[in-house]
Design a protein around this motif. Structure first.
Motif: not given
Length: 157
Positions: A71-78, A115-123
């Protein structure tokens, strides 16, 4: 960028062992038995309306199982570089646009070490132990929690 994804993929594989250890889920698996049509109809009817998040029944049979879900990530903490908690949702932009998906279509994910924040832009594909347990955030409520062992780019099927 390619090197980044290769390293992230190898990290995910190294930390999880083999993918066979996890049951591969799709988003329909998270719906309570017999509720698929009602939840899908509610979601499609409210997609472009300002409305509260629908609270929907979860699938109790999934509690404490080792699973993988894409799926897709919506960052909350970091800290801006690393994300340690995020919402996993079935489509891009969920929780940013209103209303959020039903609670049984939102998974609160924590990943020790982040996990690196840049890794969460795509599926992405997340593997870990799933809990049937409510989680609340400012963006949305979740019907599930997942302690992630790995987060890797989604390769499609």
């Amino acid at each position: 960028m390619l090197r980044f994804w290769i390293v992230l993929s190898l990290w995910g594989l190294a930390s999880t062992g083999f993918a066979a250890d996890y049951r591969e889920l799709n988003w329909k698996n998270l719906l309570a038995p017999g509720e698929q049509a009602a939840v899908q109809a509610t979601t499609s009817n409210q997609h472009n309306q300002v409305a509260p998040q629908v609270s929907a029944a979860v699938n109790p049979a999934l509690d404490r199982h080792a699973v993988s879900l894409s799926g897709y990530a919506v960052p909350l903490e970091g800290d801006g570089q690393t994300v340690t908690a995020f919402l996993l949702v079935p489509f891009f932009g969920a929780c940013i646009h209103v209303p959020p998906p039903p609670t049984n279509q939102v998974v609160f994910v924590q990943i020790p070490g982040g996990v690196p924040a840049d890794a969460l832009w795509d599926a992405i594909k997340v593997s870990g132990r799933l809990r049937v347990e409510d989680a609340h955030s400012d963006l949305a409520n979740a019907g599930y929690r997942l302690e992630a062992d790995a987060v890797i780019p989604y390769a499609g099927q």
